[in-house]
Write a protein that holds these residues in place. Structure first.
Motif, PDB file in Angstrom:
ATOM      1  N   PHE A  90     -21.535  -0.328 -26.510  1.00  0.00           N
ATOM      2  CA  PHE A  90     -20.631   0.865 -26.457  1.00  0.00           C
ATOM      3  C   PHE A  90     -19.159   0.432 -26.515  1.00  0.00           C
ATOM      4  O   PHE A  90     -18.916  -0.788 -25.781  1.00  0.00           O
ATOM      5  CB  PHE A  90     -20.992   1.926 -25.553  1.00  0.00           C
ATOM      6  N   ALA A  91     -18.274   1.210 -26.981  1.00  0.00           N
ATOM      7  CA  ALA A  91     -16.998   0.643 -27.088  1.00  0.00           C
ATOM      8  C   ALA A  91     -15.965   2.164 -26.766  1.00  0.00           C
ATOM      9  O   ALA A  91     -16.648   3.372 -27.248  1.00  0.00           O
ATOM     10  CB  ALA A  91     -16.418  -0.061 -28.370  1.00  0.00           C
ATOM     11  N   SER A  92     -14.993   1.924 -26.471  1.00  0.00           N
ATOM     12  CA  SER A  92     -13.952   3.194 -26.245  1.00  0.00           C
ATOM     13  C   SER A  92     -12.654   2.436 -26.880  1.00  0.00           C
ATOM     14  O   SER A  92     -11.915   2.054 -25.929  1.00  0.00           O
ATOM     15  CB  SER A  92     -13.928   3.511 -24.769  1.00  0.00           C
ATOM     16  N   LEU A  93     -12.664   2.649 -28.129  1.00  0.00           N
ATOM     17  CA  LEU A  93     -11.627   2.077 -28.825  1.00  0.00           C
ATOM     18  C   LEU A  93     -10.145   2.534 -28.716  1.00  0.00           C
ATOM     19  O   LEU A  93      -9.150   2.042 -28.922  1.00  0.00           O
ATOM     20  CB  LEU A  93     -11.932   1.970 -30.316  1.00  0.00           C
ATOM     21  N   ASN A  94     -10.198   3.960 -28.446  1.00  0.00           N
ATOM     22  CA  ASN A  94      -8.981   4.622 -28.201  1.00  0.00           C
ATOM     23  C   ASN A  94      -8.645   5.065 -27.074  1.00  0.00           C
ATOM     24  O   ASN A  94      -7.459   5.764 -26.769  1.00  0.00           O
ATOM     25  CB  ASN A  94      -8.923   5.841 -29.056  1.00  0.00           C
ATOM     26  N   TYR A  95      -9.430   4.514 -25.913  1.00  0.00           N
ATOM     27  CA  TYR A  95      -8.808   5.066 -24.460  1.00  0.00           C
ATOM     28  C   TYR A  95      -9.526   3.981 -23.796  1.00  0.00           C
ATOM     29  O   TYR A  95     -10.595   3.220 -23.788  1.00  0.00           O
ATOM     30  CB  TYR A  95      -9.542   6.307 -24.162  1.00  0.00           C
ATOM     31  N   PRO A  96      -8.751   3.399 -22.631  1.00  0.00           N
ATOM     32  CA  PRO A  96      -9.131   2.218 -21.738  1.00  0.00           C
ATOM     33  C   PRO A  96     -10.202   2.768 -20.964  1.00  0.00           C
ATOM     34  O   PRO A  96     -10.553   3.831 -20.547  1.00  0.00           O
ATOM     35  CB  PRO A  96      -8.036   2.220 -20.987  1.00  0.00           C
ATOM     36  N   HIS A  97     -11.033   1.675 -20.502  1.00  0.00           N
ATOM     37  CA  HIS A  97     -12.246   1.962 -19.447  1.00  0.00           C
ATOM     38  C   HIS A  97     -11.664   2.251 -18.117  1.00  0.00           C
ATOM     39  O   HIS A  97     -10.520   2.064 -17.866  1.00  0.00           O
ATOM     40  CB  HIS A  97     -13.329   0.916 -19.426  1.00  0.00           C
ATOM     41  N   LEU A  98     -12.543   3.210 -17.371  1.00  0.00           N
ATOM     42  CA  LEU A  98     -12.135   3.850 -16.252  1.00  0.00           C
ATOM     43  C   LEU A  98     -12.392   2.715 -15.125  1.00  0.00           C
ATOM     44  O   LEU A  98     -11.779   2.599 -13.892  1.00  0.00           O
ATOM     45  CB  LEU A  98     -12.724   5.006 -16.087  1.00  0.00           C
ATOM     46  N   ILE A  99     -13.416   2.318 -15.153  1.00  0.00           N
ATOM     47  CA  ILE A  99     -13.893   1.170 -14.135  1.00  0.00           C
ATOM     48  C   ILE A  99     -14.527   0.080 -14.685  1.00  0.00           C
ATOM     49  O   ILE A  99     -15.232   0.094 -15.747  1.00  0.00           O
ATOM     50  CB  ILE A  99     -15.019   1.782 -13.180  1.00  0.00           C
ATOM     51  N   GLU A 100     -14.020  -1.244 -13.937  1.00  0.00           N
ATOM     52  CA  GLU A 100     -14.848  -2.420 -14.507  1.00  0.00           C
ATOM     53  C   GLU A 100     -15.752  -3.142 -13.189  1.00  0.00           C
ATOM     54  O   GLU A 100     -15.053  -3.142 -12.194  1.00  0.00           O
ATOM     55  CB  GLU A 100     -13.841  -3.539 -14.789  1.00  0.00           C
ATOM     56  N   SER A 101     -16.799  -3.421 -13.467  1.00  0.00           N
ATOM     57  CA  SER A 101     -17.533  -3.825 -12.309  1.00  0.00           C
ATOM     58  C   SER A 101     -17.590  -5.349 -12.438  1.00  0.00           C
ATOM     59  O   SER A 101     -17.969  -6.027 -13.483  1.00  0.00           O
ATOM     60  CB  SER A 101     -19.182  -3.294 -12.647  1.00  0.00           C
ATOM     61  N   GLY A 102     -17.128  -6.191 -11.549  1.00  0.00           N
ATOM     62  CA  GLY A 102     -17.298  -7.562 -11.221  1.00  0.00           C
ATOM     63  C   GLY A 102     -17.795  -7.783  -9.861  1.00  0.00           C
ATOM     64  O   GLY A 102     -18.618  -7.129  -9.464  1.00  0.00           O
TER      65      GLY A 102
ATOM     66  N   GLU B 262     -23.137  -2.225 -19.395  1.00  0.00           N
ATOM     67  CA  GLU B 262     -22.600  -3.640 -19.319  1.00  0.00           C
ATOM     68  C   GLU B 262     -21.179  -3.849 -18.560  1.00  0.00           C
ATOM     69  O   GLU B 262     -20.217  -4.182 -19.383  1.00  0.00           O
ATOM     70  CB  GLU B 262     -22.428  -4.224 -20.657  1.00  0.00           C
ATOM     71  N   TYR B 263     -21.189  -3.369 -17.332  1.00  0.00           N
ATOM     72  CA  TYR B 263     -20.059  -3.747 -16.600  1.00  0.00           C
ATOM     73  C   TYR B 263     -19.049  -2.652 -16.691  1.00  0.00           C
ATOM     74  O   TYR B 263     -17.682  -3.061 -15.977  1.00  0.00           O
ATOM     75  CB  TYR B 263     -19.376  -5.169 -16.655  1.00  0.00           C
ATOM     76  N   LYS B 264     -18.984  -1.836 -17.413  1.00  0.00           N
ATOM     77  CA  LYS B 264     -17.775  -0.925 -17.791  1.00  0.00           C
ATOM     78  C   LYS B 264     -18.265   0.550 -17.690  1.00  0.00           C
ATOM     79  O   LYS B 264     -19.218   0.751 -18.297  1.00  0.00           O
ATOM     80  CB  LYS B 264     -17.110  -1.117 -18.949  1.00  0.00           C
ATOM     81  N   LEU B 265     -17.141   1.261 -17.127  1.00  0.00           N
ATOM     82  CA  LEU B 265     -17.282   2.840 -17.176  1.00  0.00           C
ATOM     83  C   LEU B 265     -16.263   3.358 -18.009  1.00  0.00           C
ATOM     84  O   LEU B 265     -15.249   3.073 -17.796  1.00  0.00           O
ATOM     85  CB  LEU B 265     -17.318   3.355 -15.649  1.00  0.00           C
ATOM     86  N   TYR B 266     -16.704   4.199 -19.043  1.00  0.00           N
ATOM     87  CA  TYR B 266     -15.935   4.759 -19.973  1.00  0.00           C
ATOM     88  C   TYR B 266     -15.777   6.266 -19.807  1.00  0.00           C
ATOM     89  O   TYR B 266     -16.962   6.860 -19.326  1.00  0.00           O
ATOM     90  CB  TYR B 266     -16.392   4.449 -21.573  1.00  0.00           C
ATOM     91  N   ARG B 267     -14.930   6.677 -20.300  1.00  0.00           N
ATOM     92  CA  ARG B 267     -14.914   8.170 -20.488  1.00  0.00           C
ATOM     93  C   ARG B 267     -15.940   8.571 -21.462  1.00  0.00           C
ATOM     94  O   ARG B 267     -15.781   8.017 -22.494  1.00  0.00           O
ATOM     95  CB  ARG B 267     -13.536   8.835 -20.738  1.00  0.00           C
ATOM     96  N   GLY B 268     -16.797   9.389 -21.230  1.00  0.00           N
ATOM     97  CA  GLY B 268     -17.983   9.773 -21.943  1.00  0.00           C
ATOM     98  C   GLY B 268     -17.908  10.176 -23.241  1.00  0.00           C
ATOM     99  O   GLY B 268     -18.124   9.828 -24.407  1.00  0.00           O
ATOM    100  N   ASN B 269     -16.578  11.111 -23.405  1.00  0.00           N
ATOM    101  CA  ASN B 269     -16.153  11.670 -24.676  1.00  0.00           C
ATOM    102  C   ASN B 269     -15.245  10.743 -25.715  1.00  0.00           C
ATOM    103  O   ASN B 269     -14.957  11.347 -26.598  1.00  0.00           O
ATOM    104  CB  ASN B 269     -15.580  13.082 -24.669  1.00  0.00           C
ATOM    105  N   ARG B 270     -14.910   9.417 -25.038  1.00  0.00           N
ATOM    106  CA  ARG B 270     -14.512   8.494 -26.026  1.00  0.00           C
ATOM    107  C   ARG B 270     -15.321   7.418 -26.631  1.00  0.00           C
ATOM    108  O   ARG B 270     -14.703   6.546 -27.055  1.00  0.00           O
ATOM    109  CB  ARG B 270     -12.987   7.996 -25.060  1.00  0.00           C
ATOM    110  N   THR B 271     -16.322   7.423 -26.272  1.00  0.00           N
ATOM    111  CA  THR B 271     -17.267   6.490 -26.749  1.00  0.00           C
ATOM    112  C   THR B 271     -17.966   6.459 -27.910  1.00  0.00           C
ATOM    113  O   THR B 271     -18.185   7.607 -28.565  1.00  0.00           O
ATOM    114  CB  THR B 271     -18.582   6.305 -25.598  1.00  0.00           C
ATOM    115  N   THR B 272     -18.649   5.240 -28.265  1.00  0.00           N
ATOM    116  CA  THR B 272     -19.199   5.192 -29.716  1.00  0.00           C
ATOM    117  C   THR B 272     -20.102   4.053 -29.457  1.00  0.00           C
ATOM    118  O   THR B 272     -19.927   2.971 -29.089  1.00  0.00           O
ATOM    119  CB  THR B 272     -18.127   4.874 -30.957  1.00  0.00           C
ATOM    120  N   LYS B 273     -21.405   4.148 -30.141  1.00  0.00           N
ATOM    121  CA  LYS B 273     -22.403   2.881 -29.963  1.00  0.00           C
ATOM    122  C   LYS B 273     -21.882   2.103 -31.093  1.00  0.00           C
ATOM    123  O   LYS B 273     -21.985   2.402 -32.299  1.00  0.00           O
ATOM    124  CB  LYS B 273     -23.743   3.518 -29.960  1.00  0.00           C
ATOM    125  N   ILE B 274     -21.581   0.921 -30.602  1.00  0.00           N
ATOM    126  CA  ILE B 274     -21.171  -0.062 -31.663  1.00  0.00           C
ATOM    127  C   ILE B 274     -22.330  -1.209 -31.990  1.00  0.00           C
ATOM    128  O   ILE B 274     -22.151  -1.903 -32.959  1.00  0.00           O
ATOM    129  CB  ILE B 274     -19.986  -0.830 -31.319  1.00  0.00           C
TER     130      ILE B 274
END
Length: 341
Positions: free
Chosen positions: A176-188, A156-168
């Motif tokens: 998915f969310a990465s609550l303790n680390y910013p996303h790496l890429i945003e797709s617009g 859904e428009y965001k690339l996260y570091r894989g080991n920072r993610t949780t299915k929410i």
């Protein structure tokens, strides 16, 4: 056609299903017909090869042997391909992303996991966008080098570091969310890469493909009303080597004698006890409150701001890598693949 080659690895999951409109049932997608079903892929400036698990699995059945299978596929195609996209069911995608981040050491190429909430043939599917953008990210290069050189999870428009993610969320497209680390890429309209958050690449280090994981790991969630019988049942599990304890807030747990004494005895008997927070975001700070001071004194391992998914994967990887008992605490508390701070 550009000479960049991307390998699609299909393990199973909703993204690989199409609806049979005659019966309304879902059936597995034939990946040889990928270009026919998603003609937009022809517009990408890379060539796409596909490999599929012989028997695609629901991600709820994903296990350590399947993680090793993905590693073996990536190893076999590593020199011939520029990037890898792993198609995976969303339920355990964060676990697999975390596991692959540890099993694939010194990556110089991207490994992007993606999936979808709706099947690829569905009218309102999120599968096409997730798949097309994941392939674009896997093919993204600057001065002949991959921009992403780690395991990522795209949804859904965001690339996260894989080991920072949780299915929410089981229903929203933003699953998915990465609550303790910013996303790496945003797709617009453009792909916005946040380079300051990318994992630094270690130059002149050859990739290592690890294939050993030890499953003698358990998770215990602390809750009001937890009693000694339940705790002992977990601690006396035959062969258990690591217990991940999901504590309250910033690492707090009951101060009752029976709880403290049981954990202390387990550690004395060689069990590695790791403290992670059961909060979706935030970090373990043992000693901040009285309710975690005793855990700190007992040398309970701090999970810092690691996710439970990454803690499980890291523990299995470390046990499989024969990290000595004496060094286990130090190594676990050290950031290996950007999984904690």
């Amino acid at each position: 056609m550009n000479d960049k080659k991307i390998l699609l690895i299909y393990t199973g999951g909703t993204i690989g299903m199409v609806k049979d409109y005659a019966s309304g049932a879902l059936r597995a997608f034939n990946f040889d017909e990928l270009l026919k079903n998603i003609p937009e892929l022809n517009q990408l400036d890379c060539s796409i090869d596909t490999v599929s698990f012989q028997e695609p699995i629901d991600s709820s059945d994903m296990g350590t042997s399947d993680w090793v299978r993905i590693v073996e596929i990536i190893e076999a195609y590593y020199d011939s391909h520029d990037g890898f996209v792993v198609l995976h069911g969303s339920d355990t995608m964060s676990y697999t992303a975390a596991a692959l981040s540890f099993l694939l050491e010194n990556l110089s190429k991207p490994v992007i996991l993606t999936g979808s909430q709706l099947p690829i043939g569905d009218l309102r599917t999120d599968a096409k966008e997730n798949l097309i953008t994941s392939i674009q990210i896997a093919a993204l290069q600057e001065r002949g080098r991959s921009v992403i050189r780690e395991v990522g999870l795209y949804f859904e428009y965001k690339l996260y570091r894989g080991n920072r993610t949780t299915k929410i969320n089981a229903e929203h497209f933003q699953a998915f969310a990465s609550l303790n680390y910013p996303h790496l890429i945003e797709s617009g309209v453009h792909l916005n890469v946040f380079k300051e958050y990318l994992l630094p690449h270690k130059k002149n280090r050859k990739p290592k493909f690890h294939k050993q994981m030890d499953e003698n790991v358990a998770v215990l969630k602390i809750f009001p009303g937890l009693n000694q019988r339940a705790l002992d049942g977990v601690l006396k599990t035959e062969g258990l080597r690591v217990l991940i304890v999901e504590t309250y807030g910033s690492g707090n747990a009951p101060t009752a004698d029976w709880f403290i004494d049981s954990i202390k005895m387990a550690i004395k008997n060689g069990l590695h006890v790791i403290n992670v927070t059961q909060c979706s975001g935030g970090s373990v700070l043992m000693g901040q409150y009285e309710t975690s001071t005793q855990l700190k004194k007992m040398q309970v391992i701090s999970g810092k701001d690691i996710t439970t998914e990454a803690a499980i994967a890291k523990a299995m990887y470390m046990l499989g890598s024969d990290v000595s008992d004496a060094l286990f605490k130090t190594v676990f508390e050290t950031e290996l693949r950007g999984e904690m701070h």
